[in-house]
Design a protein around this motif. Structure first.
Motif, short mmCIF file in Angstrom:
data_model
loop_
_atom_site.label_atom_id
_atom_site.label_comp_id
_atom_site.label_asym_id
_atom_site.label_seq_id
_atom_site.Cartn_x
_atom_site.Cartn_y
_atom_site.Cartn_z
N LYS A 161 78.68 19.04 5.97
CA LYS A 161 78.55 20.49 5.81
C LYS A 161 79.06 20.93 4.44
O LYS A 161 78.46 21.80 3.78
N GLU A 162 80.14 20.32 3.98
CA GLU A 162 80.69 20.64 2.67
C GLU A 162 79.72 20.22 1.57
O GLU A 162 79.55 20.93 0.56
N ALA A 163 79.09 19.07 1.74
CA ALA A 163 78.12 18.59 0.75
C ALA A 163 76.91 19.52 0.68
O ALA A 163 76.39 19.82 -0.40
N LEU A 164 76.45 19.98 1.85
CA LEU A 164 75.33 20.92 1.89
C LEU A 164 75.72 22.25 1.25
O LEU A 164 74.92 22.85 0.52
N ARG A 165 76.94 22.69 1.51
CA ARG A 165 77.42 23.93 0.90
C ARG A 165 77.44 23.81 -0.63
O ARG A 165 77.13 24.77 -1.34
N GLY A 166 77.78 22.64 -1.13
CA GLY A 166 77.78 22.42 -2.57
C GLY A 166 76.40 22.56 -3.17
O GLY A 166 76.25 23.08 -4.29
N MET A 167 75.38 22.14 -2.43
CA MET A 167 74.01 22.33 -2.92
C MET A 167 73.64 23.81 -2.93
O MET A 167 72.99 24.29 -3.85
N TYR A 185 71.80 9.09 -3.39
CA TYR A 185 73.24 9.27 -3.23
C TYR A 185 73.67 9.50 -1.79
O TYR A 185 74.79 9.16 -1.42
N SER A 186 72.80 10.07 -0.97
CA SER A 186 73.15 10.27 0.45
C SER A 186 71.89 10.52 1.27
O SER A 186 71.24 11.56 1.12
N GLY A 187 71.58 9.60 2.15
CA GLY A 187 70.43 9.77 3.02
C GLY A 187 70.63 10.90 4.01
O GLY A 187 69.71 11.65 4.32
N ALA A 188 71.86 11.03 4.55
CA ALA A 188 72.13 12.07 5.53
C ALA A 188 71.99 13.46 4.92
O ALA A 188 71.38 14.36 5.51
N LEU A 189 72.54 13.65 3.73
CA LEU A 189 72.41 14.94 3.05
C LEU A 189 70.96 15.23 2.76
O LEU A 189 70.48 16.36 2.93
N ASN A 190 70.23 14.21 2.34
CA ASN A 190 68.80 14.40 2.06
C ASN A 190 68.05 14.81 3.32
O ASN A 190 67.24 15.74 3.30
N PHE A 191 68.32 14.11 4.41
CA PHE A 191 67.62 14.38 5.66
C PHE A 191 67.85 15.81 6.13
O PHE A 191 66.92 16.51 6.57
N LEU A 192 69.10 16.28 5.99
CA LEU A 192 69.44 17.61 6.46
C LEU A 192 68.84 18.69 5.56
O LEU A 192 68.21 19.63 6.05
N GLN A 193 69.02 18.56 4.25
CA GLN A 193 68.53 19.60 3.35
C GLN A 193 67.00 19.66 3.32
O GLN A 193 66.42 20.72 3.09
N THR A 194 66.36 18.54 3.61
CA THR A 194 64.89 18.53 3.66
C THR A 194 64.37 19.43 4.77
O THR A 194 63.33 20.09 4.60
N GLN A 195 65.07 19.45 5.91
CA GLN A 195 64.64 20.31 7.01
C GLN A 195 64.63 21.77 6.55
O GLN A 195 63.68 22.52 6.80
N LEU A 214 70.27 25.12 -4.86
CA LEU A 214 69.36 23.98 -4.80
C LEU A 214 68.63 23.87 -3.46
O LEU A 214 67.98 22.86 -3.20
N LEU A 215 68.69 24.91 -2.62
CA LEU A 215 68.18 24.77 -1.26
C LEU A 215 66.85 25.49 -1.00
O LEU A 215 66.40 25.53 0.14
N ALA A 216 66.23 26.02 -2.04
CA ALA A 216 64.90 26.63 -1.87
C ALA A 216 64.11 26.40 -3.15
O ALA A 216 63.64 27.33 -3.80
N LEU A 217 63.93 25.14 -3.49
CA LEU A 217 63.38 24.79 -4.80
C LEU A 217 61.92 25.20 -4.98
O LEU A 217 61.49 25.47 -6.10
#
Length: 378
Positions: free
Chosen positions: A49-55, A89-99, A60-63
């Motif tokens: 959650k912290e990593a997603l918040r950093g994006m 760098y992180s598959g989990a972060l990628n998977f989540l932010q992609t949704q 970076l979340l509506a490119l």
């Protein structure tokens, strides 16, 4: 050369520089803040959650959302580079932010202006986070999520077997089959809810997945859920999801390229430590192949530049590369790769996820064809 042409050229150059700056910003954040805690991100929802918040803090979340709606409106090429960057760098972060990025695309393409105003301006920074749940529409046979027309909207009933982001996202976009075979997409809450009309939506406990379990993937059950017309994003024709899968067959392959690069990062680091020429030889060979695959995939981005069959083969090549680079990472890490939190272990499991993400029967067939080779010991 006219002044208009010059001005257009300058504007284009500025836009390219801005988009490269965005990629640089993303890579710096991922390398410095995400990579050091990648194993924790994979295992701990709070760290994720912290990593997603950093994006979100870096917008970076509506490119692909237009700038008028608060997005970055990046080019196709820039977005495909970004798709490779995050899973490195992180598959989990990628998977989540992609949704969330996918949900933003749905809102962008909707004609529901009220929903656009409610969601889009807040998606780039993650002030509102939205997931997706419609992969079940790809299944043949009796639909497991159905919708029927009722006064003022639609009534939904059934199961959504996969929804990622429970506890992260406030809402998600659900897909349901109408009696005539069309598919309706609408926004529903991503929390257990009971309506005054008696409708309900409930979620299972997060699944115990082999990889990226921190993304909190759950099953949703909808019972007599009333979806008002104003919460409908759009209705798609019969077979639209399959046509879209064909059109976008290559897109998931960019995640595999990022995963392959993650594997090679481990191989390269192992060489720096062990100084074995055989590791360097393996790295050079796989690195050259990855560069060729990436170049070939980027060249297919213009519409009609290659046939669907050719794009499908490139997707399978990217998947195969991710698998082999992850195996190489395990091999050079020796027994340490068995450690639960070793980077090679994580990347190996991520390669598994990217093998089946967005999989269709055609992708399965092409992937298997890459794996089935003649016996070299005959």
């Amino acid at each position: 050369m006219s002044s208009t042409t010059v001005n257009q050229g300058v504007a284009h150059q500025i836009e390219q520089e801005d988009q490269q700056a965005l990629l640089n910003l993303a890579e710096t954040y991922l390398r410095e803040s995400v990579a050091p805690v990648a194993s924790e991100i994979d295992d701990n929802p709070q760290v994720l959650k912290e990593a997603l918040r950093g994006m979100g803090d870096r917008s970076l979340l509506a490119l692909r959302v237009p700038k008028v709606w608060g997005g970055a409106q990046v080019s196709e090429i820039t977005y495909r580079h970004f798709q490779q960057l995050v899973p490195r760098y992180s598959g989990a972060l990628n998977f989540l932010q992609t949704q969330h990025q996918s949900a933003a695309g749905f809102f962008t393409n909707s004609e529901n202006e009220a929903l656009k105003q409610q969601y889009l301006p807040y998606m780039s920074k993650g002030e509102i986070l939205v997931g997706i749940g419609f992969s079940h529409l790809r299944r043949s046979g009796e639909p497991i999520m159905k919708a029927v027309v009722v006064e003022g909207g639609y009534q939904l009933a059934g199961k959504v077997p996969w929804v990622t982001g429970f506890g992260f996202f406030q809402d998600f976009i659900v897909g349901a089959a109408l009696p005539d075979g069309r598919a309706i997409y609408g926004v529903v809450p991503f929390v257990d809810t009971v309506q005054e009309t008696g409708g309900a939506i409930a979620f299972s406990e997060p699944m115990q997945l082999g990889a990226m379990s921190s993304t909190n993937t759950v099953t949703a059950t909808l019972t007599h859920w009333f979806l008002p017309q104003e919460r409908v994003i759009f209705i798609k024709p019969i077979g639209a999801i399959h046509e879209n899968d064909q059109k976008n067959v290559l897109h998931h392959g960019f995640y595999s390229l990022g995963c392959a690069r993650a594997g090679l990062d481990i191989v390269e680091a192992a060489y720096q430590t062990k100084q074995l020429p055989l590791i360097k030889q393996a790295f050079d060979a796989l690195d050259a192949e990855l560069t060729r695959c990436q170049s070939a995939m980027m060249q297919t981005l213009p519409p009609d530049s290659q046939t669907w069959e050719e794009r499908l083969q490139l997707r399978a090549w990217a998947i195969n590369l991710a698998q082999r680079c992850a195996s190489a990472a395990v091999t050079v890490s020796s027994g340490a790769a068995n450690y639960r939190y070793h980077a090679a272990q994580r990347v190996y499991l991520e390669a598994l996820v990217f093998t089946v993400s967005g999989q269709t029967t055609a992708v399965m067939e092409a992937t298997l064809a890459q794996l089935v080779v003649s016996n070299r010991f005959e």
